[in-house]
Design an enzyme around this catalytic site. Structure first.
Site: not given
Ligand SMILES: NC(=O)c1ccc[n+]([C@@H]2O[C@H](COP(=O)([O-])OP(=O)(O)OC[C@H]3O[C@@H](n4cnc5c(N)ncnc54)[C@H](O)[C@@H]3O)[C@@H](O)[C@H]2O)c1
Length: 448
Positions: A210, A264
């Site tokens: 990743k 990312c």
């Molecule tokens: N957004 C993308 O396009 C994308 C793509 C690939 C990978 N990722 C990875 O996926 C992961 C999540 O990213 P995202 O974009 O969905 O984040 P985001 O910020 O959109 O959502 C994360 C959610 O987690 C919640 N949260 C935080 N701490 C928490 C806890 N302890 N318990 C429960 N909920 C909690 C937050 O309130 C939020 O709603 C990250 O590691 C990111 O790097 C994201």
């Protein structure tokens, strides 16, 4: 459906967690969606999604109405747990992965973990996080043993905002288990909604893969940006030069720009640098090159305007890239901050993020337009209409997007990032070349 995983708890309902949760619900499983943000849970309770993502609102409404998806502020007992919480970076010059969200989410999962459960970390993480951090936290909190009592995987996500549902379903998927049984269990779970190829490996390889994907992008963008700076220095138009270089059948130079944003590509390379600082000079240098680009754009604006104090600048584009409404880590924020610090009056427009003030009103009395995001809607701007509103007619195009001739004809002075032909020959460059010539002649004499 695999009957042993009929109840799934998805922890973190953001861009990754919510689409995954609703797709699992639509595949017939019972889903508990967990989030620490009460607004997310309130929205979910009424069948709404806070995120703007094509198709997500309808699917969330359907999943909640079917009774197969409920929200909760804490993980509840389930057969499988998917953790998709943020993994930002912290620190200034040397950024490091901030795994506090992962740690607290996994601690909460550990409290309800039972023998036979499957835990999947979807959050992007430094290599070794699943095996050496998540596993031990689950063991300490539950008294169970990784591999013997519960299954553990890392399944990274590669979705593109604006295309999330489509990509979650259709992209190829890497599943890394801490053992084969874990990987196969996760494969059963994901194959209920993933139509792309599913490939199994170990957890640390999946974590590294990743990061490699995003580092590949970051390093290649940094190369394009570095070449753009060189082109400015030596008086060449980088946009033409890239097109010519890409005639080579095995060369594909990317396009330069005002920096790299998003959650990312601007973040994940630091996870690799943190894990192996001695072996990642190229990754760190690429971050520095890309992080330097917003300041370079500010310099371009300053040189076009002969100073920034009191100048009125309109920024076009606030998102981290074209066609998305996501402004996280956007270079535009850095450009705006530095322009303001230097005394410019800055207003901003974005063609995708809903804005209250229309562009022609913003252009009233402005000195300079700065295009930072190549949203397609900007292709339809009429330079003569905008020109009529402006005090001075300067355009800085950081994406090589606009038709320079059309804007010049409308009275604009145009500066394109990476276009060294727009400058007068540089006496400084001539002096440097003369000095280099003298140095090499001296070396030749010494070695003769
Ligand atoms: N957004 C993308 O396009 C994308 C793509 C690939 C990978 N990722 C990875 O996926 C992961 C999540 O990213 P995202 O974009 O969905 O984040 P985001 O910020 O959109 O959502 C994360 C959610 O987690 C919640 N949260 C935080 N701490 C928490 C806890 N302890 N318990 C429960 N909920 C909690 C937050 O309130 C939020 O709603 C990250 O590691 C990111 O790097 C994201």
């Amino acid at each position: 459906m695999d009957s042993t995983m009929s109840r799934v708890c998805v922890v973190g309902l953001g861009y990754v967690g919510l689409p995954t949760a609703v797709l699992l619900a639509m595949s017939g499983r019972q889903i508990v969606g967990v989030d620490t943000n009460p607004h997310v849970l309130e929205a979910l309770a009424s069948g709404r999604a806070l995120l703007r993502e094509p198709g997500l609102a309808a699917l969330t409404a359907q999943a909640v109405a079917s009774g197969r998806m409920v929200g909760s502020s804490q993980p509840e007992p389930a057969d499988a747990f998917i953790v998709a919480v943020p993994t930002p970076v912290r620190g200034l010059a040397h950024k490091r992965a901030d795994l506090t969200f992962v740690a607290s989410a996994v601690e909460a999962v550990a409290r309800v973990l039972r023998p036979g459960n499957l835990v999947i970390l979807e959050s992007t993480s430094p290599p070794g996080t699943t095996e050496h951090m998540v596993g031990p936290i689950l063991e300490r909190g539950s008294g169970l043993h990784t591999g013997c009592d519960f299954l553990l995987c890392h399944c990274p996500e590669r979705v593109l905002p604006g295309q999330v549902l489509n990509e979650i379903v259709n992209n190829a998927r890497i599943i890394g288990g801490i053992d084969r049984a874990s990987a196969e269990a996760a494969q059963d779970l994901y194959s209920s909604f993933v139509r792309g190829k599913i490939v199994l490996t170990d957890a640390t390889t999946a974590e590294l893969v990743k990061l490699m994907e995003n580092i590949h992008r970051d390093v290649n963008i940094a190369l394009a940006n570095e070449l753009a700076l060189v082109a400015e220095h030596v008086g060449v138009n980088i946009w033409e030069a890239i097109e010519l270089a890409n005639h080579h059948p095995r060369v594909q130079v990317l396009r330069p720009g005002p920096g790299v944003g998003g959650h990312c590509i601007a973040v994940d390379p630091w996870f690799m640098v943190g894990a192996a600082p001695r072996f990642t000079p190229l990754v760190a240098a690429s971050r520095a090159v890309n992080d330097g680009m917003p300041l370079h754009v500010v310099d371009l604006v300053e040189s076009m305007l002969g100073g920034l104090a009191g100048r009125r600048v309109v920024i076009l584009g606030l998102t981290y890239k074209a066609g998305v409404d996501d402004t996280r880590e956007s270079p535009s924020a850095v450009v705006i901050e530095h322009l303001r610090r230097a005394g410019a009056h800055v207003s901003a427009h974005d063609a995708v993020v809903a804005m209250e003030i229309p562009l022609d009103t913003l252009a009233d009395g402005a000195d300079c337009l700065v295009l930072l995001v190549d949203h397609q809607a900007y292709a339809h701007l009429d330079p003569s209409v905008i020109a009529a509103r402006m005090r001075r007619k300067v355009l800085v195009d950081a994406r090589g997007f606009f038709d320079v001739e059309a804007w010049t004809e409308a009275g604009f002075e145009v500066a394109r990032l990476g276009d060294g032909r727009q400058y007068e020959p540089r006496p400084q460059l001539d002096r440097q070349s003369a000095q280099l010539d003298r140095q090499s002649a001296q070396l030749d004499r010494q070695s003769a």
